[in-house]
Design an enzyme around this catalytic site. Structure first.
Site, PDB file in Angstrom:
ATOM      1  N   GLY A 257       0.796  -1.214   0.000  1.00  0.00           N
ATOM      2  CA  GLY A 257       0.000   0.000   0.000  1.00  0.00           C
ATOM      3  C   GLY A 257       0.834   1.272   0.000  1.00  0.00           C
ATOM      4  O   GLY A 257       2.067   1.250   0.102  1.00  0.00           O
ATOM      5  N   HIS A 258       0.133   2.409  -0.096  1.00  0.00           N
ATOM      6  CA  HIS A 258       0.822   3.694  -0.182  1.00  0.00           C
ATOM      7  C   HIS A 258       1.567   4.017   1.111  1.00  0.00           C
ATOM      8  O   HIS A 258       1.150   3.679   2.208  1.00  0.00           O
ATOM      9  CB  HIS A 258      -0.158   4.819  -0.553  1.00  0.00           C
ATOM     10  CG  HIS A 258      -1.351   4.932   0.341  1.00  0.00           C
ATOM     11  ND1 HIS A 258      -2.499   5.571  -0.027  1.00  0.00           N
ATOM     12  CD2 HIS A 258      -1.586   4.479   1.595  1.00  0.00           C
ATOM     13  CE1 HIS A 258      -3.371   5.524   0.962  1.00  0.00           C
ATOM     14  NE2 HIS A 258      -2.838   4.863   1.951  1.00  0.00           N
ATOM     15  N   ASN A 259       2.714   4.686   0.924  1.00  0.00           N
ATOM     16  CA  ASN A 259       3.571   5.162   2.026  1.00  0.00           C
ATOM     17  C   ASN A 259       4.262   4.048   2.802  1.00  0.00           C
ATOM     18  O   ASN A 259       4.924   4.319   3.811  1.00  0.00           O
ATOM     19  CB  ASN A 259       2.800   6.025   3.033  1.00  0.00           C
ATOM     20  CG  ASN A 259       2.059   7.177   2.391  1.00  0.00           C
ATOM     21  OD1 ASN A 259       2.497   7.713   1.382  1.00  0.00           O
ATOM     22  ND2 ASN A 259       0.931   7.546   2.971  1.00  0.00           N
TER      23      ASN A 259
END
Length: 354
Positions: A257-259
């Site tokens: 996922g993001h980050n």
């Protein structure tokens, strides 16, 4: 299984030379001129094959094996029949992997699928893209405006490299993969169908019913010597970057996922899902089909068993398993108790039937 044209045997390597290359010791120096050409499991090995053993469980297969040589720990050398040469190594599994790379170098990364040696007809390279010498671009690949690709890299058929993406040297971007909003280091392998740099899953409550999309303006940064499996997805960051550390190996069908920030030399097995903004340290191993909650920290050297559900931080060096994931000793104790209770219930039921 017979050798096939996909991965033909090597022309041959002397055992003496192979021992030097692996940092291994040839048990009998008189066997230095014997030749190996391929790797094989012990039970179907034939002349010219190299095998390895890790335990005494292989004794029966060794008795009927026709292998030319066996890699093993010195403690297991006495198990090997006299007609088979022995290469001694304290790390036979590692040495065998190194030997395989020497004997079958073409299997180490996805190969070029066509006979092209440069930019193939049917590929599209934007006039403002910059490719160093020695880049191979196969048919139907698209290289976007301002993209930069380093010397020796290979872009497979149907791959899409987005605008302004940076790809280092000696990388392989395989068939059908997409890379956008990303900076890729050197010697990176991205397998077929992987998706790198699409926006992450982020929404805010909107007018009822409904949600409002949160803008994703970060990047994906993949450091040197990373390998990304087929159909794996790595989302770009929301406002920070998604980072995959040097030497990390990610299997097929993994969702990052993001980050998310993954450290160096981690191993992440098929089917793992890692939710946004998780921090994963160096040398972490995550078993297949595990789910990792977002906004948590997993320390250096952690090992997570397959099919675990991680919902909170894990300190460095720990081994966790289960749903929810907990220290391995607690998980194993809980499993043993469940099995014991199940057996007790079965016994009582059988007694009532009588």
């Amino acid at each position: 299984m017979e050798h096939n044209w996909f991965f033909p045997p090597h022309d041959g390597i002397r055992l003496g030379d192979l021992a030097v290359a692996l940092g291994a010791e040839l048990a009998d120096a008189a066997h230095a001129d014997r030749i190996v050409r391929s790797v094989s499991p012990v039970n179907r090995a034939k002349e010219g094959d190299l095998c390895y053993i890790l335990s005494r469980k292989m004794r029966a297969e060794l008795d009927t094996s026709a292998a030319t040589a066996i890699l093993c720990d010195p403690s297991l050398a006495s198990l090997v029949p006299a007609h088979i040469s022995v290469l001694l190594s304290k790390r036979p599994h590692t040495a065998f992997a190194q030997a395989g790379a020497l004997l079958h170098s073409s299997a180490m990364s996805p190969d070029v699928m066509t006979s092209t040696s440069a930019i193939a007809p049917g590929a599209y390279v934007d006039p403002e893209a910059r490719l160093e010498p020695g880049v191979t671009v196969e048919p139907m690949a698209v290289i976007g405006k301002g993209a930069e690709i380093g010397e020796g890299s290979h872009i497979g058929p149907g791959a899409v490299i987005g605008a302004d993406v940076r790809i280092g040297r000696d990388c392989t971007i395989s068939a059908g993969a997409t890379v956008q909003y990303a900076l890729i280091g050197n010697n990176v392998i991205i397998h077929p169908g992987a998706r790198i740099g699409q926006d992450g899953f982020g929404y805010a409550p909107g007018p009822k019913p409904g949600m409002i999309k949160i803008v994703q303006i970060g990047r994906v940064i993949i450091q040197d010597h990373v390998e990304i499996g087929a159909n794996t997805t790595i989302d770009r960051g929301t406002m920070d970057d998604t980072v995959i550390g040097e030497g990390t190996k990610i299997d097929n069908q993994v969702q990052v996922g993001h980050n998310v920030r993954i450290g160096r030399h981690c191993g992440i097995v098929s089917g793992v899902g890692i939710a946004g903004s998780t921090r994963i340290g160096d040398g972490v191993m995550i078993g297949g089909a595990s789910g990792i909650n977002g906004h948590i920290t997993i320390g250096d050297g952690v090992q997570i068993a397959a099919m675990s559900g991680v919902v909170s931080d894990i300190p460095a060096g720990e081994k966790y398993g289960g749903i929810p994931a907990r220290p391995m000793r607690d998980f194993l104790r809980d499993m043993a108790e469940i099995v014991m209770r199940s057996g007790t219930r079965t016994q009582k039921k059988g007694g009532n039937d009588e």
